[in-house]
Scaffold this active site. Sequence first.
Site, mmCIF file in Angstrom:
data_model
loop_
_atom_site.group_PDB
_atom_site.id
_atom_site.type_symbol
_atom_site.label_atom_id
_atom_site.label_comp_id
_atom_site.label_asym_id
_atom_site.label_seq_id
_atom_site.Cartn_x
_atom_site.Cartn_y
_atom_site.Cartn_z
ATOM 1 N N LYS A 256 0.828 -1.216 0.000
ATOM 2 C CA LYS A 256 0.000 0.000 0.000
ATOM 3 C C LYS A 256 0.858 1.259 0.000
ATOM 4 C CE LYS A 256 -1.150 -3.488 1.584
ATOM 5 N NZ LYS A 256 -0.062 -4.304 2.104
ATOM 6 N N ARG A 257 2.014 1.166 0.611
ATOM 7 C CA ARG A 257 2.915 2.314 0.669
ATOM 8 C C ARG A 257 3.218 2.874 -0.722
ATOM 9 N NH1 ARG A 257 7.908 1.468 1.688
ATOM 10 N NH2 ARG A 257 7.727 -0.771 1.544
#
Length: 491
Positions: A256-257
């Site tokens: 997700k980063r």
Amino acid sequence: MSEAPVRVRFAPSPTGQLHIGGVRTALYNWAFARANGGTFILRIDDTDPTRSTQENIEIILRALEWAELDWDEGPLVGGPFEPYYQTKRAQVYSNALAVLIDSEHAYPCFCSAEDLASKRESNRAAGIQGYDRTCRGLSPEEARARIAAGEPHVWRLKVPLDHGPVTFHDAINGDCSFPNDVMDDFVLMRSDGTPTYNFTTVVDDADMRITHVIRGNDHLSNTPRQILVYEALGAPLPAFAHLPMINGADGKKLSKRHGATSVEQFKELGFFPDVLVNYLALLGWSLDGETTLFDRQTLCDNFSLQRINKSPATFDLAKLEWMNQRYIIELGAAAFVDALIPYLEESGLATKAEVSAHRSWFESIYPLVAERVKTMQDVCPLIAFLFSGPTVILDEQSVSKTFGKTDQACDILGAALAIIADPALNFTTEVLHDALNTIPEKMGLKVRMVFQVIRVAITGAVVSPPLFESMVLIGRDDSIARLKAAEEYCC
RNA sequence: GGCCUGUUCGUCUAGCGGUUUAGGACACCGCCCUCUCAAGGCGGAGAUCACGGGUUCAAAUCCCGUACAGGCUACCA
């Protein structure tokens, strides 16, 4: 190449959204099936009871449908090996386990998870990898008695101690070999009666007659374990192909980063499924080393395991955006407007009904924006000014760069107004261009400056789609109104 | 720790012993076009093929080490 018809499968675990790595795996399986006239099977590997959800299953199905990776067998479409959900195949696994118990390829283990955890460190120090096989030596009588007494137990694979290294050929990685002594007697069936991944995968792949197992490289180390299960089951081995992983820009595993990672997100951002497919196809595979843009048919006609490379790839959003832009430029007005409707509705610019009522007007927007947007999400901000009627919100910075920069802005607006207010003037792109083009000459001003002033008055900003085309779309009345409003603003 | 796998321009890749002064694409830079922004055209910079040893007349391409990265080592998948 005389073998049985190709049967491949994509077996996602519904523990989250369908992410980029997952679609890529699905895509390669799909393309391989299509390239070989084979069958593409979708199976839901939902054996993790704590993390699998019904919602995730639906998200995955929808994502695959959106990407147009149609499956020939699986959820929704059925097939000869139903059901295609592992949680609904309990009987298949217990039958398989029974076979392994009968043939003494599996044995019960009464060690508790806590015991194992506490022994793990000391065992490792003593050079024992994984389970120390404490229960392997139990007599059948004792085992039976303890089971009868209701003692919790798991079932483990009895890995043949005299087995040589497990070797197999991987279509991508070549010959692989794993020493047998690092393979422990791993769990096939948990104490709650649910089967584990390494067991279900093999049972199902064998049962469903999968000929080629194409999956992520993270499963390469699981393959020897699974081969042991195939052997214990007496089932024929499929061919294996382990795909290189996909990383984020920092070279670390995609998460997700790194921004958008799920299919759902790319859809919302305004990417087209064909583009995502094209881009993903190129992440680990190449058509010929030269061609970057191609359609599904070309992919299906040319896809081969031989051209998949071994090294991990980094996901590059900029290239995806470029591809999407190229795609939009080729799309055509009709398809563009169809694709735009949800974005128009979401931004409140227009409803589906309004689009149908003024179809040709909406289609004429297309040539003005096609080469100016990377995604469909870029479109509405760019054309919002077309919908604001007689007045438009003036962008502050644009105003200071134009009206504020010259004391002649007022005169320019007046001159423009005089020209377009003339009812004798045809309100078309060409006529407007020729007519307004006389202003800079007459006033002794730079063409660029004159048009920028008018542009801000009409569109509200210094950056916009072409001016004259925009004026035509807005219409004469609103164009006049906007010029007047700007005049009031700076005169 | 053990066992596996990978390493070509910033990124995706071509390359599978000589045709390579390592090719293409994205991104980047410049010029042209131009009513802005784009798009388009032209051009540029950018990779001693991770490093060190071999094998060979010849290696990015074969072999062995090292470094770095990743995976597996769960009653996750």
